[in-house]
Write a protein that holds these residues in place. Structure first.
Motif, PDB file in Angstrom:
ATOM      1  N   ILE A 235       6.138   3.587  15.463  1.00 30.44           N
ATOM      2  CA  ILE A 235       5.261   3.574  14.289  1.00 30.44           C
ATOM      3  C   ILE A 235       6.059   3.917  13.028  1.00 30.44           C
ATOM      4  N   THR A 236       7.123   4.709  13.190  1.00 34.23           N
ATOM      5  CA  THR A 236       8.033   4.956  12.077  1.00 34.23           C
ATOM      6  C   THR A 236       8.658   3.647  11.615  1.00 34.23           C
ATOM      7  N   ASP A 237       9.039   2.816  12.582  1.00 33.28           N
ATOM      8  CA  ASP A 237       9.589   1.496  12.262  1.00 33.28           C
ATOM      9  C   ASP A 237       8.562   0.647  11.522  1.00 33.28           C
ATOM     10  N   LEU A 238       7.305   0.725  11.944  1.00 41.38           N
ATOM     11  CA  LEU A 238       6.237  -0.014  11.268  1.00 41.38           C
ATOM     12  C   LEU A 238       6.079   0.463   9.831  1.00 41.38           C
ATOM     13  N   ALA A 239       6.025   1.777   9.642  1.00 44.81           N
ATOM     14  CA  ALA A 239       5.877   2.341   8.299  1.00 44.81           C
ATOM     15  C   ALA A 239       7.068   1.967   7.418  1.00 44.81           C
ATOM     16  N   TYR A 240       8.258   1.997   7.994  1.00 44.01           N
ATOM     17  CA  TYR A 240       9.481   1.636   7.262  1.00 44.01           C
ATOM     18  C   TYR A 240       9.420   0.194   6.777  1.00 44.01           C
ATOM     19  N   ASN A 241       9.037  -0.722   7.654  1.00 43.29           N
ATOM     20  CA  ASN A 241       8.977  -2.136   7.280  1.00 43.29           C
ATOM     21  C   ASN A 241       7.869  -2.419   6.265  1.00 43.29           C
ATOM     22  N   LEU A 242       6.762  -1.706   6.372  1.00 43.54           N
ATOM     23  CA  LEU A 242       5.699  -1.843   5.375  1.00 43.54           C
ATOM     24  C   LEU A 242       6.196  -1.385   4.007  1.00 43.54           C
ATOM     25  N   LEU A 243       6.997  -0.320   4.004  1.00 45.76           N
ATOM     26  CA  LEU A 243       7.549   0.206   2.759  1.00 45.76           C
ATOM     27  C   LEU A 243       8.530  -0.776   2.131  1.00 45.76           C
ATOM     28  N   SER A 245       9.030  -3.949   2.674  1.00 48.83           N
ATOM     29  CA  SER A 245       8.450  -5.254   2.315  1.00 48.83           C
ATOM     30  C   SER A 245       7.605  -5.193   1.045  1.00 48.83           C
ATOM     31  N   GLY A 246       7.245  -3.984   0.624  1.00 44.76           N
ATOM     32  CA  GLY A 246       6.403  -3.827  -0.562  1.00 44.76           C
ATOM     33  C   GLY A 246       4.926  -3.737  -0.249  1.00 44.76           C
ATOM     34  N   ALA A 247       4.571  -3.879   1.034  1.00 43.15           N
ATOM     35  CA  ALA A 247       3.156  -3.844   1.415  1.00 43.15           C
ATOM     36  C   ALA A 247       2.500  -2.505   1.089  1.00 43.15           C
ATOM     37  N   LEU A 248       3.283  -1.423   1.121  1.00 43.66           N
ATOM     38  CA  LEU A 248       2.726  -0.095   0.867  1.00 43.66           C
ATOM     39  C   LEU A 248       2.570   0.229  -0.622  1.00 43.66           C
ATOM     40  N   LYS A 249       2.973  -0.698  -1.476  1.00 44.58           N
ATOM     41  CA  LYS A 249       2.806  -0.452  -2.913  1.00 44.58           C
ATOM     42  C   LYS A 249       1.337  -0.214  -3.254  1.00 44.58           C
ATOM     43  N   THR A 250       0.466  -1.006  -2.660  1.00 51.05           N
ATOM     44  CA  THR A 250      -0.969  -0.852  -2.917  1.00 51.05           C
ATOM     45  C   THR A 250      -1.410   0.578  -2.634  1.00 51.05           C
ATOM     46  N   HIS A 251      -1.020   1.080  -1.483  1.00 50.02           N
ATOM     47  CA  HIS A 251      -1.402   2.434  -1.076  1.00 50.02           C
ATOM     48  C   HIS A 251      -0.796   3.484  -1.994  1.00 50.02           C
ATOM     49  N   PHE A 252       0.515   3.440  -2.180  1.00 47.35           N
ATOM     50  CA  PHE A 252       1.185   4.477  -2.968  1.00 47.35           C
ATOM     51  C   PHE A 252       0.794   4.444  -4.441  1.00 47.35           C
ATOM     52  N   TYR A 253       0.607   3.260  -4.994  1.00 45.12           N
ATOM     53  CA  TYR A 253       0.220   3.177  -6.402  1.00 45.12           C
ATOM     54  C   TYR A 253      -1.206   3.678  -6.625  1.00 45.12           C
ATOM     55  N   ASN A 254      -1.992   3.718  -5.554  1.00 41.92           N
ATOM     56  CA  ASN A 254      -3.358   4.234  -5.670  1.00 41.92           C
ATOM     57  C   ASN A 254      -3.469   5.725  -5.406  1.00 41.92           C
TER      58      ASN A 254
END
Length: 326
Positions: A235-243, A245-254
């Motif tokens: 799951i760390t690998d999943l979180a890393y790849n989401l980060l 790839s830019g997919a986590l921008k939505t979450h972090f910017y909110n």
């Protein structure tokens, strides 16, 4: 020949759209009296919607100053905003809110890039059994997850009880380096009760739904569990790849009013770990060989959620109490 024509059409379409977009920007500025940055800041609510539009506008600008503003040092953000205001001929006394809004956006944008660098540094650092700090973290993980069970020796089959593959966990950290250990320890330390419950359920996931009598009555002698620590590294690998790839921008910017930090990333890992555990039980796989299928289905669900500009992965457990939903 067909491939060449297709490529030629795509290139022509790209330049046409880019030219059309610049023309529209020019017309909008003449009609509204505001540049694109002003229109975004005044017309879009704070959070991912605004920050991602600002990021795109800066990155795609023909101005070198605007292009490089997304990668400046955090200490240079205020000066960069002053330079942008000057370049756009915007009076800060008449438009004070613009500077504040741009600063918030740039802190998030630059912070996200720096977070990737921090996470990458941890991922690239291998676990070293000769490093006292690494060993201390590993032993601390055992104490957090098994507080009532002493570890008999550093190299022991007991490590399998918390989901490592063999008698020495150092070999399991090869893929994600220290990042995997950091995340597991963060989860176990910041939300010990939930982490221990997830660990217990991962051994007998279906038992969490039934009492012992019901379990025996239903003859469910083949509980499909998973290796807690190995899944945590996965799951760390999943979180890393989401980060990355830019997919986590939505979450972090909110959720991060300024620059997202490593703590935000680790809190996100806790959320993903918790949600994957529930998802695994809901999927009720036939055997552990279905892990990749379940993980991929879970990944697609998370990505779909993150495509919503208002999305914030805010779990309702202790590890997320520091998150702020803008």
């Amino acid at each position: 020949m067909k491939h060449f024509l297709r490529m030629l059409i795509q290139v022509c379409l790209y330049f046409y759209c880019k030219f059309l977009w610049r023309c529209m920007k020019f017309v909008m500025r003449k009609l509204t009296g505001r540049c694109e940055l002003q229109r975004i800041c005044y017309g879009t609510k704070p959070g991912a919607s605004r920050t991602m539009k600002i990021e795109t506008s800066l990155r795609d600008s023909k101005s070198k100053l605007l292009q490089t503003s997304v990668s400046v040092h955090p200490d240079a953000i205020e000066k960069t905003i002053d330079d942008i205001m000057e370049l756009k001929k915007i009076n800060p006394d008449i438009n004070p809110q613009l500077g504040i809004s741009l600063q918030a956006c740039l802190l998030q944008i630059v912070g996200y890039r720096n977070l990737i660098a921090d996470v990458e540094k941890l991922r690239r650092e291998p676990y070293d059994s000769d490093n006292p700090q690494h060993e201390e973290m590993l032993l601390k993980l055992w104490e957090l997850l098994k507080p009532n069970t002493p570890l008999e020796s550093r190299v022991s089959k007991q490590w399998c009880e918390i989901g490592f593959q063999g008698d020495d966990p150092k070999t399991d950290f090869r893929g994600m380096g220290l990042l995997g250990l950091y995340n597991l320890q963060y989860f176990a330390e910041r939300d010990a009760t939930v982490a221990q419950q997830v660990l217990s359920d991962s051994v007998h996931p279906k038992c969490s739904k039934f009492s012992k009598i019901e379990w025996e009555k239903k003859k469910m002698d083949k509980a499909i569990g998973y290796s807690f620590a190995i899944v945590g590294i996965n799951i760390t690998d999943l979180a890393y790849n989401l980060l990355v790839s830019g997919a986590l921008k939505t979450h972090f910017y909110n959720i991060a009013p300024e620059a997202p930090t490593l703590s935000h990333f680790q809190q996100t890992f806790c959320y993903l770990m918790h949600e994957f555990h529930k998802f695994w039980i809901e999927e009720d796989p036939m055997d552990i060989m279905e892990f990749n299928r379940v993980r991929e289905k879970f990944r697609k669900r998370i990505i779909k959620q993150l495509q919503n500009p208002d999305m914030a992965l805010c779990p309702h457990f202790a590890a997320s109490e520091g998150l702020i939903n803008m």
